[in-house]
Design a protein around this motif. Structure first.
Motif, short mmCIF file in Angstrom:
data_model
loop_
_atom_site.label_atom_id
_atom_site.label_comp_id
_atom_site.label_asym_id
_atom_site.label_seq_id
_atom_site.Cartn_x
_atom_site.Cartn_y
_atom_site.Cartn_z
N ILE A 112 5.26 2.00 -3.55
CA ILE A 112 6.70 2.09 -3.78
C ILE A 112 7.29 0.70 -3.98
CG2 ILE A 112 8.91 2.73 -2.75
CD1 ILE A 112 7.38 4.99 -1.28
N GLY A 113 6.83 -0.26 -3.18
CA GLY A 113 7.41 -1.59 -3.20
C GLY A 113 6.94 -2.48 -4.33
N ALA A 114 5.74 -2.23 -4.86
CA ALA A 114 5.15 -3.14 -5.85
C ALA A 114 6.04 -3.37 -7.08
CB ALA A 114 3.76 -2.65 -6.26
N PRO A 115 6.59 -2.32 -7.70
CA PRO A 115 7.45 -2.57 -8.87
C PRO A 115 8.71 -3.37 -8.51
CG PRO A 115 6.73 -0.27 -8.82
CD PRO A 115 6.38 -0.87 -7.50
N ILE A 116 9.21 -3.19 -7.29
CA ILE A 116 10.40 -3.93 -6.86
C ILE A 116 10.06 -5.41 -6.70
CG2 ILE A 116 12.18 -4.13 -5.08
CD1 ILE A 116 11.67 -1.16 -4.44
N VAL A 117 8.89 -5.68 -6.10
CA VAL A 117 8.44 -7.06 -5.94
C VAL A 117 8.33 -7.73 -7.31
CG1 VAL A 117 6.48 -8.51 -5.26
CG2 VAL A 117 7.24 -6.66 -3.76
N ARG A 118 7.74 -7.02 -8.26
CA ARG A 118 7.61 -7.57 -9.62
C ARG A 118 8.98 -7.82 -10.24
NH1 ARG A 118 5.42 -3.73 -14.26
NH2 ARG A 118 7.41 -2.80 -13.70
N ASP A 119 9.89 -6.87 -10.10
CA ASP A 119 11.21 -6.99 -10.71
C ASP A 119 11.99 -8.15 -10.11
OD1 ASP A 119 13.32 -5.86 -12.48
OD2 ASP A 119 14.36 -5.57 -10.57
N LEU A 120 11.83 -8.37 -8.81
CA LEU A 120 12.54 -9.46 -8.14
C LEU A 120 11.88 -10.81 -8.38
CD1 LEU A 120 13.26 -7.75 -4.69
CD2 LEU A 120 14.95 -8.30 -6.45
N GLY A 121 10.64 -10.79 -8.86
CA GLY A 121 9.92 -12.04 -9.09
C GLY A 121 9.47 -12.71 -7.81
N LEU A 122 9.25 -11.92 -6.75
CA LEU A 122 8.82 -12.48 -5.48
C LEU A 122 7.33 -12.80 -5.50
CD1 LEU A 122 10.58 -10.15 -2.87
CD2 LEU A 122 11.23 -12.46 -3.52
N GLU A 123 6.97 -13.88 -4.85
CA GLU A 123 5.55 -14.18 -4.65
C GLU A 123 5.02 -13.22 -3.58
OE1 GLU A 123 2.65 -17.63 -2.78
OE2 GLU A 123 4.68 -18.18 -3.43
N ALA A 124 4.01 -12.45 -3.92
CA ALA A 124 3.42 -11.48 -2.99
C ALA A 124 2.14 -12.06 -2.41
CB ALA A 124 3.13 -10.17 -3.70
N ILE A 125 2.11 -12.21 -1.09
CA ILE A 125 0.94 -12.76 -0.41
C ILE A 125 0.23 -11.60 0.29
CG2 ILE A 125 0.10 -14.43 1.27
CD1 ILE A 125 2.74 -15.97 0.87
N ALA A 126 -0.90 -11.18 -0.25
CA ALA A 126 -1.63 -10.03 0.29
C ALA A 126 -2.09 -10.33 1.71
CB ALA A 126 -2.82 -9.71 -0.60
#
Length: 248
Positions: A112-126
């Motif tokens: 659910i969150g992945a597209p939002i992270v992409r849209d916001l341009g946030l750096e995602a640290i797995a």
């Protein structure tokens, strides 16, 4: 510009370990968020984790925006739910509760969150998140409906840590829960640091700078404090923790 993950790794390499302060923006009294962040700026805290398990009012994102405006160090989302995602972060710990077996928090919230992270341009640290039994039923345990790992089972901890590594995660977060009676034992940290290649973050129940130093000596790359640094003397206590974590 280097990424937040690169910044954290540089902190670890240059200082021996990093010190992070967790600020829960939920239902704080007026002025306390500003005072906490100012104390971070005036001490040697390396980054802020912002987030929590609950929304008790509608001002979470407003307070996060204030944290970001004031902070002189990176502000990283420590997510409790997908609705905490927003534009006022430098990065997000894109976490999976690998110690649990509830698919919602293993992969459901992440999808659910992945597209939002992409849209916001946030750096995602797995990040592989491992919840341990800190001596009381934590909010994370209750809300995620996951059973925490026992503190005395290093073998289980190592097996979960290796799984996180082989799944390609970048960090391992060991959590005893907010307000934990017991912090993560050095035995667990040592076993993981000797068997798993991922940098280890340790949080929950760390009540003194000496205890924080013990986590670093056992192999932690980062130490997190939250509740304990919400005392009246924020700055002095944060500096004491920073000195202990940095080996001063």
């Amino acid at each position: 510009m280097s990424s937040v993950l690169e910044y954290l790794m540089n902190v670890r390499d240059e200082k021996g370990a990093g010190y992070l302060v967790l600020i829960d923006p939920d239902r704080k009294n007026d002025g306390i968020v500003e005072r906490l962040v100012q104390s971070v700026n005036e001490s040697e805290v390396d980054a802020i984790l912002a987030g929590g398990s609950l929304f008790m009012d509608g001002k979470f994102h407003e307070r996060v925006a204030l944290i970001k405006e004031i902070s002189q160090v990176p502000v990283i989302l420590f997510p409790g739910a997908v609705n905490q995602l927003g534009p006022h972060f430098d990065a997000v710990l894109f976490m999976s509760i690998i110690s649990g077996r509830n698919p919602t928090y293993l992969i459901g919230e992440q999808v659910i969150g992945a597209p939002i992270v992409r849209d916001l341009g946030l750096e995602a640290i797995a990040t592989g998140y491992m919840l341990f039994d800190g001596g009381g039923k934590s909010t994370v345990e209750f809300l995620s409906n996951t059973q925490p790992l026992p503190m005395e089972r290093s073998d289980l901890a190592v097996a979960h840590g290796l799984a996180a590594q082989y799944l390609g995660m970048k960090l391992l977060y060991l959590e005893a829960g907010s307000g934990a009676v017991r912090s993560i034992p050095e035995k667990i940290i040592s076993a993981l640091s000797s068997e798993v290649e991922l940098p280890i973050i340790v949080g929950g129940g760390i009540k003194s700078p000496e205890e924080a130093a013990g986590k670093v000596e056992a192999g932690a790359s980062f130490v997190v404090t939250g509740t304990v640094t919400e005392t009246d003397d924020h700055k002095a206590l944060m500096q004491s923790f920073a000195d202990a974590v940095h080996g001063k």
